[in-house]
Design a protein around this motif. Structure first.
Motif, PDB file in Angstrom:
ATOM      1  N   PRO A  44       0.827  -1.217   0.000  1.00 25.94           N
ATOM      2  CA  PRO A  44       0.000   0.000   0.000  1.00 25.94           C
ATOM      3  C   PRO A  44       0.859   1.263   0.000  1.00 25.94           C
ATOM      4  O   PRO A  44       0.898   2.015   0.967  1.00 25.94           O
ATOM      5  CB  PRO A  44      -0.815  -0.138   1.283  1.00 25.94           C
ATOM      6  CG  PRO A  44       0.048  -0.948   2.185  1.00 25.94           C
ATOM      7  CD  PRO A  44       0.825  -1.873   1.292  1.00 25.94           C
ATOM      8  N   LEU A  45       1.577   1.477  -1.108  1.00 28.64           N
ATOM      9  CA  LEU A  45       2.439   2.652  -1.247  1.00 28.64           C
ATOM     10  C   LEU A  45       1.896   3.553  -2.345  1.00 28.64           C
ATOM     11  O   LEU A  45       1.478   3.078  -3.402  1.00 28.64           O
ATOM     12  CB  LEU A  45       3.869   2.249  -1.598  1.00 28.64           C
ATOM     13  CG  LEU A  45       4.626   1.408  -0.576  1.00 28.64           C
ATOM     14  CD1 LEU A  45       5.980   1.003  -1.135  1.00 28.64           C
ATOM     15  CD2 LEU A  45       4.777   2.145   0.739  1.00 28.64           C
ATOM     16  N   LEU A  46       1.927   4.841  -2.089  1.00 27.79           N
ATOM     17  CA  LEU A  46       1.521   5.839  -3.064  1.00 27.79           C
ATOM     18  C   LEU A  46       2.769   6.626  -3.443  1.00 27.79           C
ATOM     19  O   LEU A  46       3.405   7.236  -2.581  1.00 27.79           O
ATOM     20  CB  LEU A  46       0.476   6.771  -2.453  1.00 27.79           C
ATOM     21  CG  LEU A  46       0.015   7.934  -3.312  1.00 27.79           C
ATOM     22  CD1 LEU A  46      -0.704   7.415  -4.556  1.00 27.79           C
ATOM     23  CD2 LEU A  46      -0.905   8.837  -2.505  1.00 27.79           C
ATOM     24  N   PHE A  47       3.152   6.588  -4.738  1.00 25.07           N
ATOM     25  CA  PHE A  47       4.352   7.279  -5.202  1.00 25.07           C
ATOM     26  C   PHE A  47       3.984   8.647  -5.743  1.00 25.07           C
ATOM     27  O   PHE A  47       2.974   8.812  -6.419  1.00 25.07           O
ATOM     28  CB  PHE A  47       5.065   6.454  -6.281  1.00 25.07           C
ATOM     29  CG  PHE A  47       5.784   5.272  -5.718  1.00 25.07           C
ATOM     30  CD1 PHE A  47       7.105   5.382  -5.327  1.00 25.07           C
ATOM     31  CD2 PHE A  47       5.137   4.060  -5.554  1.00 25.07           C
ATOM     32  CE1 PHE A  47       7.773   4.299  -4.787  1.00 25.07           C
ATOM     33  CE2 PHE A  47       5.795   2.969  -5.022  1.00 25.07           C
ATOM     34  CZ  PHE A  47       7.115   3.093  -4.638  1.00 25.07           C
ATOM     35  N   ASN A  48       4.852   9.617  -5.462  1.00 25.67           N
ATOM     36  CA  ASN A  48       4.609  10.992  -5.853  1.00 25.67           C
ATOM     37  C   ASN A  48       5.903  11.606  -6.380  1.00 25.67           C
ATOM     38  O   ASN A  48       6.946  11.494  -5.749  1.00 25.67           O
ATOM     39  CB  ASN A  48       4.120  11.783  -4.629  1.00 25.67           C
ATOM     40  CG  ASN A  48       3.747  13.194  -4.973  1.00 25.67           C
ATOM     41  OD1 ASN A  48       2.984  13.418  -5.899  1.00 25.67           O
ATOM     42  ND2 ASN A  48       4.280  14.148  -4.243  1.00 25.67           N
ATOM     43  N   GLY A  49       5.824  12.240  -7.540  1.00 24.48           N
ATOM     44  CA  GLY A  49       6.951  12.975  -8.095  1.00 24.48           C
ATOM     45  C   GLY A  49       6.739  14.451  -7.865  1.00 24.48           C
ATOM     46  O   GLY A  49       5.633  14.956  -8.047  1.00 24.48           O
ATOM     47  N   GLY A 109      12.203  17.510  -7.812  1.00 20.54           N
ATOM     48  CA  GLY A 109      12.934  16.368  -8.347  1.00 20.54           C
ATOM     49  C   GLY A 109      12.849  15.147  -7.450  1.00 20.54           C
ATOM     50  O   GLY A 109      13.279  14.060  -7.826  1.00 20.54           O
ATOM     51  N   GLU A 110      12.300  15.324  -6.261  1.00 20.16           N
ATOM     52  CA  GLU A 110      12.161  14.190  -5.336  1.00 20.16           C
ATOM     53  C   GLU A 110      10.986  13.311  -5.746  1.00 20.16           C
ATOM     54  O   GLU A 110       9.943  13.785  -6.178  1.00 20.16           O
ATOM     55  CB  GLU A 110      11.926  14.697  -3.910  1.00 20.16           C
ATOM     56  CG  GLU A 110      11.778  13.572  -2.901  1.00 20.16           C
ATOM     57  CD  GLU A 110      11.421  14.054  -1.495  1.00 20.16           C
ATOM     58  OE1 GLU A 110      11.544  13.241  -0.584  1.00 20.16           O
ATOM     59  OE2 GLU A 110      11.021  15.217  -1.330  1.00 20.16           O
ATOM     60  N   ILE A 111      11.196  12.015  -5.627  1.00 24.88           N
ATOM     61  CA  ILE A 111      10.119  11.038  -5.758  1.00 24.88           C
ATOM     62  C   ILE A 111      10.066  10.332  -4.416  1.00 24.88           C
ATOM     63  O   ILE A 111      11.086   9.852  -3.924  1.00 24.88           O
ATOM     64  CB  ILE A 111      10.399  10.006  -6.866  1.00 24.88           C
ATOM     65  CG1 ILE A 111      10.559  10.693  -8.222  1.00 24.88           C
ATOM     66  CG2 ILE A 111       9.285   8.954  -6.910  1.00 24.88           C
ATOM     67  CD1 ILE A 111      11.087   9.776  -9.311  1.00 24.88           C
ATOM     68  N   THR A 160      10.069   5.752   0.825  1.00 26.80           N
ATOM     69  CA  THR A 160      11.154   5.669  -0.153  1.00 26.80           C
ATOM     70  C   THR A 160      11.480   7.063  -0.654  1.00 26.80           C
ATOM     71  O   THR A 160      10.584   7.877  -0.835  1.00 26.80           O
ATOM     72  CB  THR A 160      10.720   4.794  -1.363  1.00 26.80           C
ATOM     73  OG1 THR A 160      10.356   3.513  -0.898  1.00 26.80           O
ATOM     74  CG2 THR A 160      11.814   4.660  -2.388  1.00 26.80           C
ATOM     75  N   HIS A 161      12.765   7.336  -0.905  1.00 30.64           N
ATOM     76  CA  HIS A 161      13.205   8.611  -1.485  1.00 30.64           C
ATOM     77  C   HIS A 161      14.078   8.324  -2.700  1.00 30.64           C
ATOM     78  O   HIS A 161      15.039   7.573  -2.603  1.00 30.64           O
ATOM     79  CB  HIS A 161      14.053   9.414  -0.498  1.00 30.64           C
ATOM     80  CG  HIS A 161      13.302   9.945   0.663  1.00 30.64           C
ATOM     81  ND1 HIS A 161      12.708  11.172   0.654  1.00 30.64           N
ATOM     82  CD2 HIS A 161      13.046   9.418   1.870  1.00 30.64           C
ATOM     83  CE1 HIS A 161      12.131  11.386   1.813  1.00 30.64           C
ATOM     84  NE2 HIS A 161      12.318  10.328   2.571  1.00 30.64           N
ATOM     85  N   LEU A 162      13.735   8.945  -3.829  1.00 32.52           N
ATOM     86  CA  LEU A 162      14.554   8.909  -5.036  1.00 32.52           C
ATOM     87  C   LEU A 162      14.701  10.351  -5.490  1.00 32.52           C
ATOM     88  O   LEU A 162      13.842  11.184  -5.200  1.00 32.52           O
ATOM     89  CB  LEU A 162      13.867   8.089  -6.133  1.00 32.52           C
ATOM     90  CG  LEU A 162      13.390   6.689  -5.756  1.00 32.52           C
ATOM     91  CD1 LEU A 162      12.532   6.100  -6.853  1.00 32.52           C
ATOM     92  CD2 LEU A 162      14.585   5.797  -5.468  1.00 32.52           C
ATOM     93  N   PHE A 163      15.771  10.657  -6.232  1.00 37.45           N
ATOM     94  CA  PHE A 163      15.988  12.051  -6.604  1.00 37.45           C
ATOM     95  C   PHE A 163      16.374  12.201  -8.069  1.00 37.45           C
ATOM     96  O   PHE A 163      17.317  11.573  -8.536  1.00 37.45           O
ATOM     97  CB  PHE A 163      17.080  12.673  -5.721  1.00 37.45           C
ATOM     98  CG  PHE A 163      16.676  12.768  -4.285  1.00 37.45           C
ATOM     99  CD1 PHE A 163      15.908  13.833  -3.845  1.00 37.45           C
ATOM    100  CD2 PHE A 163      17.026  11.772  -3.400  1.00 37.45           C
ATOM    101  CE1 PHE A 163      15.515  13.907  -2.518  1.00 37.45           C
ATOM    102  CE2 PHE A 163      16.638  11.831  -2.072  1.00 37.45           C
ATOM    103  CZ  PHE A 163      15.877  12.905  -1.630  1.00 37.45           C
ATOM    104  N   HIS A 164      15.626  13.030  -8.768  1.00 38.33           N
ATOM    105  CA  HIS A 164      15.949  13.481 -10.123  1.00 38.33           C
ATOM    106  C   HIS A 164      16.533  14.882 -10.001  1.00 38.33           C
ATOM    107  O   HIS A 164      16.375  15.548  -8.983  1.00 38.33           O
ATOM    108  CB  HIS A 164      14.685  13.515 -10.994  1.00 38.33           C
ATOM    109  CG  HIS A 164      14.413  12.228 -11.692  1.00 38.33           C
ATOM    110  ND1 HIS A 164      14.520  12.086 -13.046  1.00 38.33           N
ATOM    111  CD2 HIS A 164      14.019  11.029 -11.224  1.00 38.33           C
ATOM    112  CE1 HIS A 164      14.204  10.844 -13.385  1.00 38.33           C
ATOM    113  NE2 HIS A 164      13.906  10.183 -12.285  1.00 38.33           N
ATOM    114  N   ASP A 165      17.167  15.348 -11.080  1.00 38.40           N
ATOM    115  CA  ASP A 165      17.787  16.675 -11.075  1.00 38.40           C
ATOM    116  C   ASP A 165      16.793  17.791 -11.366  1.00 38.40           C
ATOM    117  O   ASP A 165      17.127  18.958 -11.226  1.00 38.40           O
ATOM    118  CB  ASP A 165      18.913  16.736 -12.118  1.00 38.40           C
ATOM    119  CG  ASP A 165      20.024  15.760 -11.791  1.00 38.40           C
ATOM    120  OD1 ASP A 165      20.251  15.484 -10.601  1.00 38.40           O
ATOM    121  OD2 ASP A 165      20.664  15.270 -12.738  1.00 38.40           O
ATOM    122  N   SER A 166      15.592  17.435 -11.790  1.00 30.80           N
ATOM    123  CA  SER A 166      14.617  18.432 -12.223  1.00 30.80           C
ATOM    124  C   SER A 166      13.216  17.958 -11.837  1.00 30.80           C
ATOM    125  O   SER A 166      13.045  16.826 -11.368  1.00 30.80           O
ATOM    126  CB  SER A 166      14.742  18.579 -13.742  1.00 30.80           C
ATOM    127  OG  SER A 166      13.832  19.512 -14.237  1.00 30.80           O
TER     128      SER A 166
END
Length: 161
Positions: free
Chosen positions: A3-8, A12-14, A31-37
């Motif tokens: 039951p995870l909801l992902f958000n961009g 740049g953070e997801i 969870t943390h992921l990182f884009h440059d933009s």
């Protein structure tokens, strides 16, 4: 299944919100992921072990959710300001996206190789970025794979052969 909801985000953070935690202060971001933009599109793959994301710098990345590391990067996407969705068709092993340059690009999911570039039938403009849809059975249950591209009032069909 989780039951995870992902958000961009524009930063740049997801991040994923664990819906089981509620609003209990710390720890609600799983969870943390990182884009440059600024992130424009996020797709969870069927096995829920990977996430595909694109951003306003034209970067398209496949992320491993267990390792939170970029597994593959898909080159050639053009985006600076628009919401342009990604289309992932795991059965066929392809990733598709239309960029601001109005070119439809198709990559191999497995090796991130650019397989095909399809230009828009119209000149590139902000108002006429094509919309696309892929079907593995275009027409009926026995049909061949194909791509539909809509630009303005026109609809184009490309066979997958």
């Amino acid at each position: 299944m989780a039951p995870l909801l992902f958000n961009g985000c524009r930063s740049g953070e997801i991040f994923a919100i664990d819906l089981r935690c509620g609003n209990q202060g710390k720890g609600w971001k799983a969870t943390h992921l990182f884009h440059d933009s600024a992130v424009t599109s996020v797709r969870i793959l069927q096995d829920e072990q990977c996430l595909m994301a694109s951003d306003m710098a034209g970067k398209t990345k496949l992320w491993g959710l267990r390792t939170t590391k970029c597994i593959k990067q898909y080159e050639g996407h053009v985006n600076e300001y628009a919401y342009v969705p990604l289309h992932v068709h795991e059965e066929e092993g392809i990733l598709m996206a239309v960029g601001q340059d109005c070119y439809m690009k198709i990559w191999s999911l497995h090796d991130a190789r650019l397989l095909r570039t399809i230009p828009s039938p119209y000149p590139a403009s902000k108002a006429d970025i094509p919309s696309v849809a892929f079907s593995s059975r275009l027409g009926d249950s026995r049909g061949a794979p194909g791509l539909l591209m809509a630009v303005g009032q026109d609809l184009y069909c490309y066979s997958y052969s």
